[in-house]
Design a protein around this motif. Structure first.
Motif, PDB file in Angstrom:
ATOM      1  N   LEU A 167      -9.692   8.166  -2.191  1.00  0.00           N
ATOM      2  CA  LEU A 167      -8.573   8.967  -2.670  1.00  0.00           C
ATOM      3  C   LEU A 167      -7.970   9.817  -1.565  1.00  0.00           C
ATOM      4  O   LEU A 167      -6.922  10.409  -1.743  1.00  0.00           O
ATOM      5  CB  LEU A 167      -9.031   9.872  -3.823  1.00  0.00           C
ATOM      6  N   LEU A 168      -8.626   9.873  -0.452  1.00  0.00           N
ATOM      7  CA  LEU A 168      -8.151  10.672   0.667  1.00  0.00           C
ATOM      8  C   LEU A 168      -8.250   9.827   1.922  1.00  0.00           C
ATOM      9  O   LEU A 168      -9.304   9.278   2.231  1.00  0.00           O
ATOM     10  CB  LEU A 168      -9.029  11.926   0.818  1.00  0.00           C
ATOM     11  N   SER A 169      -7.144   9.692   2.593  1.00  0.00           N
ATOM     12  CA  SER A 169      -7.186   8.973   3.862  1.00  0.00           C
ATOM     13  C   SER A 169      -6.437   9.801   4.890  1.00  0.00           C
ATOM     14  O   SER A 169      -5.237  10.004   4.781  1.00  0.00           O
ATOM     15  CB  SER A 169      -6.573   7.576   3.730  1.00  0.00           C
ATOM     16  N   LEU A 170      -7.166  10.272   5.845  1.00  0.00           N
ATOM     17  CA  LEU A 170      -6.555  11.043   6.918  1.00  0.00           C
ATOM     18  C   LEU A 170      -6.158  10.074   8.021  1.00  0.00           C
ATOM     19  O   LEU A 170      -6.995   9.575   8.757  1.00  0.00           O
ATOM     20  CB  LEU A 170      -7.540  12.091   7.440  1.00  0.00           C
ATOM     21  N   ASN A 171      -4.866   9.806   8.091  1.00  0.00           N
ATOM     22  CA  ASN A 171      -4.362   8.871   9.070  1.00  0.00           C
ATOM     23  C   ASN A 171      -3.132   9.487   9.713  1.00  0.00           C
ATOM     24  O   ASN A 171      -2.135   9.722   9.044  1.00  0.00           O
ATOM     25  CB  ASN A 171      -4.018   7.532   8.410  1.00  0.00           C
ATOM     26  N   PHE A 172      -3.225   9.742  11.005  1.00  0.00           N
ATOM     27  CA  PHE A 172      -2.123  10.373  11.704  1.00  0.00           C
ATOM     28  C   PHE A 172      -1.353   9.358  12.546  1.00  0.00           C
ATOM     29  O   PHE A 172      -0.521   9.736  13.355  1.00  0.00           O
ATOM     30  CB  PHE A 172      -2.660  11.521  12.566  1.00  0.00           C
ATOM     31  N   GLN A 173      -1.625   8.061  12.332  1.00  0.00           N
ATOM     32  CA  GLN A 173      -0.910   7.000  13.030  1.00  0.00           C
ATOM     33  C   GLN A 173       0.454   6.793  12.376  1.00  0.00           C
ATOM     34  O   GLN A 173       0.616   6.955  11.174  1.00  0.00           O
ATOM     35  CB  GLN A 173      -1.694   5.680  12.941  1.00  0.00           C
ATOM     36  N   LYS A 174       1.436   6.407  13.185  1.00  0.00           N
ATOM     37  CA  LYS A 174       2.741   6.054  12.624  1.00  0.00           C
ATOM     38  C   LYS A 174       2.589   4.735  11.883  1.00  0.00           C
ATOM     39  O   LYS A 174       1.766   3.904  12.238  1.00  0.00           O
ATOM     40  CB  LYS A 174       3.777   5.932  13.732  1.00  0.00           C
ATOM     41  N   SER A 175       3.398   4.564  10.849  1.00  0.00           N
ATOM     42  CA  SER A 175       3.286   3.340  10.059  1.00  0.00           C
ATOM     43  C   SER A 175       4.675   2.809   9.719  1.00  0.00           C
ATOM     44  O   SER A 175       5.675   3.507   9.845  1.00  0.00           O
ATOM     45  CB  SER A 175       2.490   3.612   8.782  1.00  0.00           C
ATOM     46  N   TYR A 176       4.697   1.549   9.300  1.00  0.00           N
ATOM     47  CA  TYR A 176       5.936   0.936   8.825  1.00  0.00           C
ATOM     48  C   TYR A 176       5.666   0.308   7.469  1.00  0.00           C
ATOM     49  O   TYR A 176       4.537  -0.035   7.132  1.00  0.00           O
ATOM     50  CB  TYR A 176       6.482  -0.083   9.829  1.00  0.00           C
ATOM     51  N   ARG A 177       6.696   0.192   6.645  1.00  0.00           N
ATOM     52  CA  ARG A 177       6.562  -0.263   5.264  1.00  0.00           C
ATOM     53  C   ARG A 177       6.902  -1.753   5.139  1.00  0.00           C
ATOM     54  O   ARG A 177       7.877  -2.221   5.717  1.00  0.00           O
ATOM     55  CB  ARG A 177       7.487   0.505   4.325  1.00  0.00           C
ATOM     56  N   LEU A 178       6.092  -2.459   4.369  1.00  0.00           N
ATOM     57  CA  LEU A 178       6.341  -3.858   4.029  1.00  0.00           C
ATOM     58  C   LEU A 178       6.279  -4.002   2.518  1.00  0.00           C
ATOM     59  O   LEU A 178       5.648  -3.198   1.837  1.00  0.00           O
ATOM     60  CB  LEU A 178       5.283  -4.771   4.661  1.00  0.00           C
ATOM     61  N   ILE A 179       6.926  -5.034   2.008  1.00  0.00           N
ATOM     62  CA  ILE A 179       6.941  -5.311   0.573  1.00  0.00           C
ATOM     63  C   ILE A 179       6.317  -6.684   0.338  1.00  0.00           C
ATOM     64  O   ILE A 179       6.545  -7.619   1.098  1.00  0.00           O
ATOM     65  CB  ILE A 179       8.389  -5.328   0.024  1.00  0.00           C
ATOM     66  N   ALA A 180       5.532  -6.806  -0.727  1.00  0.00           N
ATOM     67  CA  ALA A 180       4.965  -8.097  -1.128  1.00  0.00           C
ATOM     68  C   ALA A 180       5.015  -8.169  -2.643  1.00  0.00           C
ATOM     69  O   ALA A 180       4.858  -7.154  -3.328  1.00  0.00           O
ATOM     70  CB  ALA A 180       3.540  -8.253  -0.632  1.00  0.00           C
ATOM     71  N   LYS A 181       5.250  -9.379  -3.187  1.00  0.00           N
ATOM     72  CA  LYS A 181       5.282  -9.563  -4.635  1.00  0.00           C
ATOM     73  C   LYS A 181       4.160 -10.501  -5.048  1.00  0.00           C
ATOM     74  O   LYS A 181       3.916 -11.513  -4.398  1.00  0.00           O
ATOM     75  CB  LYS A 181       6.632 -10.116  -5.079  1.00  0.00           C
ATOM     76  N   PHE A 182       3.486 -10.125  -6.137  1.00  0.00           N
ATOM     77  CA  PHE A 182       2.362 -10.900  -6.659  1.00  0.00           C
ATOM     78  C   PHE A 182       2.582 -11.179  -8.135  1.00  0.00           C
ATOM     79  O   PHE A 182       3.164 -10.358  -8.854  1.00  0.00           O
ATOM     80  CB  PHE A 182       1.051 -10.104  -6.509  1.00  0.00           C
ATOM     81  N   ASP A 183       2.083 -12.339  -8.598  1.00  0.00           N
ATOM     82  CA  ASP A 183       2.123 -12.642 -10.032  1.00  0.00           C
ATOM     83  C   ASP A 183       1.144 -11.774 -10.799  1.00  0.00           C
ATOM     84  O   ASP A 183       1.396 -11.386 -11.926  1.00  0.00           O
ATOM     85  CB  ASP A 183       1.808 -14.122 -10.280  1.00  0.00           C
ATOM     86  N   ASN A 184       0.010 -11.462 -10.183  1.00  0.00           N
ATOM     87  CA  ASN A 184      -1.019 -10.660 -10.840  1.00  0.00           C
ATOM     88  C   ASN A 184      -1.771  -9.872  -9.767  1.00  0.00           C
ATOM     89  O   ASN A 184      -2.347 -10.459  -8.872  1.00  0.00           O
ATOM     90  CB  ASN A 184      -1.985 -11.555 -11.613  1.00  0.00           C
ATOM     91  N   VAL A 185      -1.775  -8.543  -9.881  1.00  0.00           N
ATOM     92  CA  VAL A 185      -2.487  -7.728  -8.894  1.00  0.00           C
ATOM     93  C   VAL A 185      -3.900  -7.391  -9.330  1.00  0.00           C
ATOM     94  O   VAL A 185      -4.651  -6.784  -8.575  1.00  0.00           O
ATOM     95  CB  VAL A 185      -1.723  -6.423  -8.548  1.00  0.00           C
ATOM     96  N   GLY A 186      -4.291  -7.777 -10.549  1.00  0.00           N
ATOM     97  CA  GLY A 186      -5.646  -7.508 -11.018  1.00  0.00           C
ATOM     98  C   GLY A 186      -5.944  -6.022 -11.006  1.00  0.00           C
ATOM     99  O   GLY A 186      -5.208  -5.228 -11.555  1.00  0.00           O
ATOM    100  N   GLY A 187      -7.022  -5.622 -10.346  1.00  0.00           N
ATOM    101  CA  GLY A 187      -7.431  -4.222 -10.291  1.00  0.00           C
ATOM    102  C   GLY A 187      -7.054  -3.539  -8.989  1.00  0.00           C
ATOM    103  O   GLY A 187      -7.648  -2.522  -8.638  1.00  0.00           O
ATOM    104  N   LEU A 188      -6.073  -4.084  -8.269  1.00  0.00           N
ATOM    105  CA  LEU A 188      -5.634  -3.470  -7.015  1.00  0.00           C
ATOM    106  C   LEU A 188      -5.040  -2.093  -7.308  1.00  0.00           C
ATOM    107  O   LEU A 188      -4.302  -1.920  -8.267  1.00  0.00           O
ATOM    108  CB  LEU A 188      -4.595  -4.360  -6.332  1.00  0.00           C
TER     109      LEU A 188
END
Length: 161
Positions: A31-52
């Motif tokens: 529930l907590l992630s300390l990440n000070f790295q720069k990031s970029y956003r991507l999109i993905a589509k799934f038919d079923n994500v289950g418990g993700l």
């Protein structure tokens, strides 16, 4: 005077210990992630994500290269839309693929990113189209049962019992 000074130190020690336990609990529950790295956003589509879940790891070759930022429902394609926050230091080809995998037998789910072979890399806002949905245990069991029922002689074996 001495007693109140000791009480302050004991109270401070208890507060630091409680903060450390809270930090460890949040970190272990992902529930907590300390990440000070720069990031970029991507999109993905799934038919079923289950418990993700949001904050789930995105791994490539077993190394965490990003996190699931958000999961929503796309009412035009009727698919789950997953937004990924990928660390900027990692660049993946445009034809990379994503799979929803499970760590352990009943463990948490994460995304496995398999690099492709194109020379062009994914950039912020790109969409990964080659995805594989989560394996749902109930679907596997029902497929197994229906395949057994469809075998020749299955109906006769049931009647004989």
């Amino acid at each position: 005077m001495q007693r109140s000074k000791n009480d302050v130190w004991v109270g401070l020690f208890v507060l630091v210990g409680a903060a450390a336990i809270l930090f460890l609990a949040l970190q272990s529950a992902n529930l907590l992630s300390l990440n000070f790295q720069k990031s970029y956003r991507l999109i993905a589509k799934f038919d079923n994500v289950g418990g993700l879940k949001p904050k789930a790891a995105v791994r490539s070759a077993g190394v965490v290269v990003g996190r699931v930022e958000a999961i929503s429902f796309d009412d035009k394609s009727f698919q789950a839309r997953v937004t990924l926050a990928m660390e900027s230091r990692y660049a993946f080809p445009k034809d990379s693929s994503l799979k929803i995998l499970t760590s352990g037998l009943l463990g948490e789910q994460y995304l496995g990113l398999e690099p492709g072979a194109q020379e062009q890399s994914l950039v912020a806002g790109d969409s990964i189209s080659n995805t594989q949905s989560a394996v749902v245990l109930e679907n596997l069991i029902s497929q197994f049962l229906y395949s057994k029922a469809a075998e020749p002689g299955a109906a006769q074996a049931i009647k004989d019992k």
